[in-house]
Every structure is written in structure tokens, then in C-alpha cells.
Design a protein around this motif. Structure first.
Motif, short mmCIF file in Angstrom:
data_model
loop_
_atom_site.label_atom_id
_atom_site.label_comp_id
_atom_site.label_asym_id
_atom_site.label_seq_id
_atom_site.Cartn_x
_atom_site.Cartn_y
_atom_site.Cartn_z
N LYS A 6 1.09 -1.33 0.05
CA LYS A 6 -0.05 0.05 -0.26
C LYS A 6 0.70 1.35 -0.01
O LYS A 6 1.67 1.35 0.62
N ASN A 34 -2.68 0.06 -5.54
CA ASN A 34 -3.00 -0.24 -4.31
C ASN A 34 -2.42 0.88 -3.53
O ASN A 34 -1.53 0.98 -2.93
N GLU A 36 -3.95 4.72 -1.17
CA GLU A 36 -5.05 5.66 -0.53
C GLU A 36 -4.51 6.89 -0.76
O GLU A 36 -3.53 7.45 -0.43
N ARG A 61 -10.78 4.57 -3.02
CA ARG A 61 -9.30 4.88 -2.44
C ARG A 61 -9.16 6.37 -2.02
O ARG A 61 -8.05 6.40 -1.55
N GLY A 85 -0.11 3.51 4.69
CA GLY A 85 0.72 2.76 3.69
C GLY A 85 2.29 2.27 4.13
O GLY A 85 2.60 3.14 4.98
#
Length: 319
Positions: A6, A34, A36, A61, A85
Motif C-alpha cells: 500500500k 494499491n 490511498e 481509495r 501505507g
């Protein structure tokens, strides 16, 4: 199967409704999926808040946090509190990314086995004219060498910008034993101070020759008035004094003193060139009373210093 780790992307947003959607779309178009995207609406007074909410509905996301207007450091700190992450990066809300920016940076940071990767960027003006950052040197370096350079150079090794870097955030937090936050009392070089403190807990840095980021130069409302420039020199001092709190080793203190002097001198020089000095005793004091380490300067800086010294001496005699 190769599972992506992440990535947390932090984006402060303040009164950026003209550019925000395009910026966010450049993140959503990334081939590294992957991630945010944490958008912090920093008390905007235009339609930024509404755009943020609409974008959040578009992609799961995206996380949106609304806060009072406290400036970019406070907004970034909110983002850091939410970041989950392994990797961390930043983006300014009026800039854009090339499509494979994050996949290339994460691939490279793993390949080079470093804690921070620095990318190159394109600088685009309002006429859409573009030039490349051409940051040097390129390669792998010890953190101490990078710290010493960034203290008094805004571009070498990629400077103190957070948006051109990919950080192994898990490793940095583990080495530091804590989350490192931006100093919210600083308004000049607050990002440089944060990067320098991060670098303390890194062993290796890799400067890449890959161009991933598009940095736009926009018209801004920052006043170049006498009062703002007078405050600016005080804020520069405050930032450099703050560096001494976490960079206490002698080799860093020398660079901090040199960086402070060069920034003071450059600010006075730009005011002098723009005929903005007026009758201010503040600038006279910095040139005539401060003991600048002139022998440490480059030839260009020496010339600036001596021109200003002659100017202030003549001006003082004529009063």
C-alpha cells in the motif's frame, strides 16, 4: 503473484477548485492501484470541499478530511495521522503526475534497496512552456551527504520538497521510533525541515533520472510588500534555528549557519534588485553589522555581498 504494497498519498487542498479534479484524476489514472489518496481540505472558501466530496464518491481509495484553515503543514500532519501505507508520498493539489509515476518509483526504491527515492520533475509555466529539473547528482548516496547539501541548497539531491520523493514510511517510522510531523509554527522551509528530519533516520538515498511529476507555476496572491519581506527574513531565521534542534552534529551546524546567511543575503539582494529596500534599517543591519563568512561563499555570492555593503555604506553617509 506479486502483491502491491500500500502507498499513502497525502494531498493538502486549499481553494484549488480550478485544478483539483485534474490533479486527482492523474492519481486515479496511475497503473499502481494499491493506494490511498488522503485529501485534506484546509478550510477552503471556494468549491473545493464539494469537489472533494464528489471525487470521494467516484473512487473508494479516496479519503477526504475537512479541517479549519491552518496551513499546509497542519494539513499534511492530519494526512500523516491517517496514513496506513508502507510507502508514503505527497502531491500538491494543482500539480499532475505522469501515468506510471508511482509504479516506477516503488519499483526503483525496491531495486536500489534505499529508504528514500528522489524523482525528477517538469516545471510548467502559465504559457505551458516546460523545462526539466535536471537534478544532480544521480545515483545512490549516504544520508549524511544528502543532509549537508539540502540544508543550504534548494535543488541539489532534489531539495527539501516532499512531493518529488517516495519514502519507505514503515522503515523510517521504525528507525525513528515515532511518526515525524511537520512543524506547524514554520511557514518558510517547513517542508525542508521535515525532509531533513526524515533523512536522519534513513541510511541510503537514491536520486533517479526518471521524470514523474509535473510542477505548475501559478500566479499567486502572495504580496511582495515591505512588511511581508521583513517577516520573511525572520521566518527564515526561525526555520534554520529549528534545524539545530535535530541536526546537532558539528558538520551540520556549520552548514546551517552558512545556509541561513546565504538565504538572508539572497533575500536582501532580490529586494535591492527590485528597488524595494526603501529606508529600512533592518537590511542595513544584516549587511553592515552581521559577520558574514564571506570566504565560504561562491564568487557570485561574494559579489552580491560587496555590492550591498558598498550601497549601504554610501547610503549611511548620505543621511
Amino acid at each position: 503473484m506479486n502483491i502491491e504494497e500500500k502507498l499513502s498519498i497525502i494531498m493538502p487542498a486549499y481553494n484549488c477548485d480550478k485544478y483539483l479534479e485534474k490533479c486527482v484524476n492523474s492519481v486515479l489514472d496511475q497503473d499502481y492501484i494499491n493506494f490511498e489518496l488522503i485529501i485534506i481540505n484546509d478550510g477552503s472558501t471556494d468549491t473545493t470541499a464539494d469537489i472533494c466530496e464528489n471525487l470521494k464518491q467516484k473512487d473508494s481509495r479516496i479519503k477526504v478530511i475537512h479541517s479549519e484553515n491552518k496551513g499546509p503543514s497542519a494539513a499534511r500532519n492530519i494526512g500523516l495521522k491517517y496514513a496506513k501505507g508502507k510507502f508514503l508520498t505527497f502531491i500538491d493539489s494543482d500539480d499532475e503526475l505522469n501515468r506510471s509515476a508511482y509504479s516506477r518509483m516503488i519499483k526503483e526504491i525496491k531495486k536500489q534497496n534505499v529508504d528514500i527515492l528522489v524523482g525528477q520533475w517538469n516545471i510548467i509555466d502559465e504559457n505551458r512552456k516546460s523545462k526539466k529539473s535536471n537534478i544532480t547528482p544521480v545515483g545512490k548516496f549516504d544520508n549524511q551527504e544528502v543532509i549537508k547539501s539540502i540544508i543550504n541548497d534548494d535543488l541539489k539531491f532534489g531539495g527539501g520538497f516532499p512531493w518529488n520523493k517516495m519514502i519507505d514510511w514503515e522503515k523510517v517510522k521504525k528507525n525513528a521510533g515515532r511518526t515525524i510531523y511537520f512543524n506547524e509554527e514554520l511557514f518558510i522551509y517547513e517542508d525542508k525541515c521535515w525532509i531533513l528530519e526524515i533523512l536522519k533516520y534513513c541510511k541510503k538515498v537514491f536520486v533517479s533520472n526518471i521524470y514523474n511529476y509535473n510542477y505548475y507555476i501559478r500566479k499567486n496572491s502572495l504580496s511582495h510588500s515591505y512588511e511581508n519581506n521583513q517577516k520573511r527574513i525572520q521566518m527564515i531565521e526561525k526555520s534554520y534555528y529549528y534545524m539545530k534542534k535535530f541536526l546537532k552534529e558539528p558538520q551540520y551546524i556549520i552548514e546551517i549557519e552558512k545556509g541561513l546567511e546565504m538565504n538572508q543575503l539572497n533575500l536582501i539582494w532580490y529586494r535591492f534588485k527590485g528597488k524595494l529596500i526603501h529606508n529600512d534599517k533592518c537590511w542595513e543591519r544584516y549587511i553592515l553589522q552581521k559577520k558574514y563568512s564571506v570566504k565560504e561563499y561562491s564568487q557570485v555570492m561574494k559579489i552580491k555581498f560587496y555590492i550591498l555593503k558598498i550601497y549601504f555604506k554610501i547610503k549611511k553617509r548620505s543621511v
